[in-house]
Design a protein around this motif. Structure first.
Motif, PDB file in Angstrom:
ATOM      1  N   TYR A 116      69.859  46.184  61.961  1.00 43.49           N
ATOM      2  CA  TYR A 116      69.149  47.079  61.032  1.00 43.49           C
ATOM      3  C   TYR A 116      68.473  48.217  61.802  1.00 43.49           C
ATOM      4  O   TYR A 116      68.601  49.388  61.434  1.00 43.49           O
ATOM      5  CB  TYR A 116      68.115  46.287  60.233  1.00 43.49           C
ATOM      6  CG  TYR A 116      67.054  47.151  59.600  1.00 43.49           C
ATOM      7  CD1 TYR A 116      67.327  47.908  58.456  1.00 43.49           C
ATOM      8  CD2 TYR A 116      65.776  47.244  60.168  1.00 43.49           C
ATOM      9  CE1 TYR A 116      66.361  48.727  57.893  1.00 43.49           C
ATOM     10  CE2 TYR A 116      64.807  48.047  59.608  1.00 43.49           C
ATOM     11  CZ  TYR A 116      65.099  48.794  58.473  1.00 43.49           C
ATOM     12  OH  TYR A 116      64.138  49.608  57.923  1.00 43.49           O
ATOM     13  N   VAL A 117      67.776  47.872  62.877  1.00 47.27           N
ATOM     14  CA  VAL A 117      67.084  48.899  63.668  1.00 47.27           C
ATOM     15  C   VAL A 117      68.101  49.838  64.319  1.00 47.27           C
ATOM     16  O   VAL A 117      67.908  51.061  64.339  1.00 47.27           O
ATOM     17  CB  VAL A 117      66.188  48.248  64.744  1.00 47.27           C
ATOM     18  CG1 VAL A 117      65.530  49.322  65.606  1.00 47.27           C
ATOM     19  CG2 VAL A 117      65.122  47.373  64.099  1.00 47.27           C
TER      20      VAL A 117
ATOM     21  N   CYS B 291      69.789  51.855  61.121  1.00 41.58           N
ATOM     22  CA  CYS B 291      68.887  52.573  60.202  1.00 41.58           C
ATOM     23  C   CYS B 291      67.800  53.373  60.927  1.00 41.58           C
ATOM     24  O   CYS B 291      67.285  54.351  60.380  1.00 41.58           O
ATOM     25  CB  CYS B 291      68.240  51.582  59.231  1.00 41.58           C
ATOM     26  SG  CYS B 291      69.427  50.711  58.189  1.00 41.58           S
ATOM     27  N   ARG B 292      67.437  52.947  62.147  1.00 34.11           N
ATOM     28  CA  ARG B 292      66.405  53.669  62.901  1.00 34.11           C
ATOM     29  C   ARG B 292      66.865  53.859  64.351  1.00 34.11           C
ATOM     30  O   ARG B 292      66.200  53.389  65.292  1.00 34.11           O
ATOM     31  CB  ARG B 292      65.086  52.905  62.838  1.00 34.11           C
ATOM     32  CG  ARG B 292      64.590  52.661  61.412  1.00 34.11           C
ATOM     33  CD  ARG B 292      63.216  52.039  61.385  1.00 34.11           C
ATOM     34  NE  ARG B 292      62.207  52.932  61.933  1.00 34.11           N
ATOM     35  CZ  ARG B 292      60.925  52.586  62.114  1.00 34.11           C
ATOM     36  NH1 ARG B 292      60.529  51.376  61.784  1.00 34.11           N
ATOM     37  NH2 ARG B 292      60.057  53.445  62.615  1.00 34.11           N
TER      38      ARG B 292
ATOM     39  N   HIS C 119      64.532  55.201  67.179  1.00 34.48           N
ATOM     40  CA  HIS C 119      63.417  54.344  67.592  1.00 34.48           C
ATOM     41  C   HIS C 119      63.901  53.014  68.184  1.00 34.48           C
ATOM     42  O   HIS C 119      63.084  52.143  68.489  1.00 34.48           O
ATOM     43  CB  HIS C 119      62.508  54.048  66.390  1.00 34.48           C
ATOM     44  CG  HIS C 119      61.917  55.269  65.756  1.00 34.48           C
ATOM     45  ND1 HIS C 119      62.545  55.947  64.729  1.00 34.48           N
ATOM     46  CD2 HIS C 119      60.781  55.949  66.017  1.00 34.48           C
ATOM     47  CE1 HIS C 119      61.807  56.974  64.365  1.00 34.48           C
ATOM     48  NE2 HIS C 119      60.726  57.005  65.137  1.00 34.48           N
ATOM     49  N   TYR C 120      65.222  52.863  68.320  1.00 37.37           N
ATOM     50  CA  TYR C 120      65.793  51.560  68.716  1.00 37.37           C
ATOM     51  C   TYR C 120      65.254  51.078  70.066  1.00 37.37           C
ATOM     52  O   TYR C 120      64.806  49.933  70.193  1.00 37.37           O
ATOM     53  CB  TYR C 120      67.318  51.645  68.761  1.00 37.37           C
ATOM     54  CG  TYR C 120      67.985  50.334  69.098  1.00 37.37           C
ATOM     55  CD1 TYR C 120      68.060  49.312  68.154  1.00 37.37           C
ATOM     56  CD2 TYR C 120      68.518  50.103  70.366  1.00 37.37           C
ATOM     57  CE1 TYR C 120      68.663  48.102  68.460  1.00 37.37           C
ATOM     58  CE2 TYR C 120      69.116  48.894  70.677  1.00 37.37           C
ATOM     59  CZ  TYR C 120      69.187  47.903  69.719  1.00 37.37           C
ATOM     60  OH  TYR C 120      69.773  46.700  70.021  1.00 37.37           O
TER      61      TYR C 120
ATOM     62  N   ILE D   1      61.511  50.075  69.727  1.00 36.30           N
ATOM     63  CA  ILE D   1      61.265  48.856  68.933  1.00 36.30           C
ATOM     64  C   ILE D   1      61.842  47.627  69.627  1.00 36.30           C
ATOM     65  O   ILE D   1      61.166  46.615  69.803  1.00 36.30           O
ATOM     66  CB  ILE D   1      61.855  49.009  67.517  1.00 36.30           C
ATOM     67  CG1 ILE D   1      61.143  50.120  66.747  1.00 36.30           C
ATOM     68  CG2 ILE D   1      61.746  47.686  66.749  1.00 36.30           C
ATOM     69  CD1 ILE D   1      61.758  50.442  65.402  1.00 36.30           C
TER      70      ILE D   1
ATOM     71  N   SER E  74      68.356  43.069  55.104  1.00 31.47           N
ATOM     72  CA  SER E  74      68.702  43.940  56.236  1.00 31.47           C
ATOM     73  C   SER E  74      70.062  44.588  56.026  1.00 31.47           C
ATOM     74  O   SER E  74      70.236  45.797  56.239  1.00 31.47           O
ATOM     75  CB  SER E  74      68.713  43.129  57.543  1.00 31.47           C
ATOM     76  OG  SER E  74      67.435  42.627  57.840  1.00 31.47           O
TER      77      SER E  74
ATOM     78  N   ALA F 279      72.888  52.886  54.810  1.00 32.66           N
ATOM     79  CA  ALA F 279      72.901  53.818  55.955  1.00 32.66           C
ATOM     80  C   ALA F 279      74.325  54.117  56.411  1.00 32.66           C
ATOM     81  O   ALA F 279      74.657  55.262  56.730  1.00 32.66           O
ATOM     82  CB  ALA F 279      72.093  53.226  57.112  1.00 32.66           C
TER      83      ALA F 279
END
Length: 313
Positions: free
Chosen positions: A123-124, A127-128, A131-132, A135, A217, A224
């Motif tokens: 998910y990270v 979707c992000r 910022h992977y 995080i 998730s 995405a």
């Protein structure tokens, strides 16, 4: 009543499919093949993930842990099953049964949580992505893995204590291949409904909550991925996540069938087959699914093999 109160020196008799002698040889062959594939597949994934620097990412760190889990998961039951199939005396000591129950439950619960962690990682990543790295830093990954293992073993100790403390009144014949909660509960000569309610609660925490988080998730991931303009990008994202969803469906589907219904409502032969599936065949399929459907893993395997053959020369 404590665990040793009921003649703990007596062995349990594991019936398995002893009432169907014609199944013994096919089952032996099937177990030998699946266990061999499980060992080879999971050791290969661990070796490739450790030796190839390009796979030193959170995703493959979690995959290495999954391979370790699957290897230990099957080893806790299959070797003893093979011995029992080859002998007329199909027994397991009380201590062996307790150890098998605790280890099998602990590793199964840990895998449930680890699959949820792997879904969060995807998910990270999808979707992000910006910022992977922040995080999914190494310390956070270690904490999630530690939480999964600690929770898995804590759940196992609780469920094992509840199951083993039930009075058996001398019953020793376990209608199963190995020591598992539903089969052991059937030995009890007391009312098991209060214990079943408590075990159901723990099973909901370990099975339904992780699978719900996984589905949420992947709901965000699907949204995405559909927004990705590149066909190649969509294909790669769906390929990676598709492998994970196949593993999740196989493992959680069979686990939910066994643990989220009353033990007495499960057909004895069907319950044994389902246990074989999530306890033996799913760990065998995991490395095949992740390696055959994962381009990065296949390329890394070729690189590692070429290095090994180079040094041999």
């Amino acid at each position: 009543m404590n665990w040793a109160n009921e003649s703990s020196s007596k062995d349990f008799i594991l019936l398995g499919f002893s009432d169907k002698p014609w199944l013994q040889t096919p089952l032996l062959v099937l177990l030998l093949i699946s266990y061999t594939v499980t060992i080879f597949g999971n050791v290969s994934i661990m070796m490739v993930c450790i030796l190839d620097p390009k796979l030193h990412t959170p995703m493959y760190f979690f995959l290495t842990n999954l391979s370790i889990l699957d290897l230990c998961y099957t080893t806790s039951t299959v070797p003893h099953m093979l011995i029992n199939i080859c002998h007329n005396k199909k027994t397991i000591s009380y201590g062996g049964c307790v150890a098998q129950l605790i280890i099998f439950l602990a590793l199964g619960a840990t895998e449930c949580l680890l699959l949820a962690v792997m879904a969060f990682d995807r998910y990270v990543a999808i979707c992000r992505p910006l910022h992977y790295i922040v995080i999914m830093n190494p310390w956070f990954c270690l904490k999630m893995i530690g939480f999964s293992w600690l929770t898995g073993f804590s759940n196992s100790v609780l469920q094992s204590s509840l199951t083993l403390n039930m009075p058996r009144c001398g019953h020793q014949e376990v209608d199963h291949f190995f020591c598992e909660v539903p089969a052991l509960l059937k030995l009890s000569c007391a009312d098991t409904k209060p214990i079943e309610a408590e075990l159901f609660f723990f099973s909901v925490l370990i099975l339904l909550i992780p699978v719900t988080l996984i589905l949420i998730s992947y709901g965000f991931i699907a949204q995405a991925v559909l927004r990705i303009r590149s066909a190649e990008g969509r294909r790669k994202a769906f390929g990676t996540c598709g492998s994970h969803m196949v593993v999740v469906s196989l493992f959680f589907g069979t686990g939910i069938y066994m643990y989220l219904q009353p033990p007495l409502s499960t057909s004895k032969d069907w319950g044994k087959m389902v246990s074989l599936f999530y306890g033996i065949f799913t760990p065998m399929l995991n490395p095949l699914i992740y390696s055959l459907r994962n381009k990065d893993m296949k390329e890394a395997f070729k690189r590692v093999m070429s290095i090994i053959f180079f040094y041999k020369k």
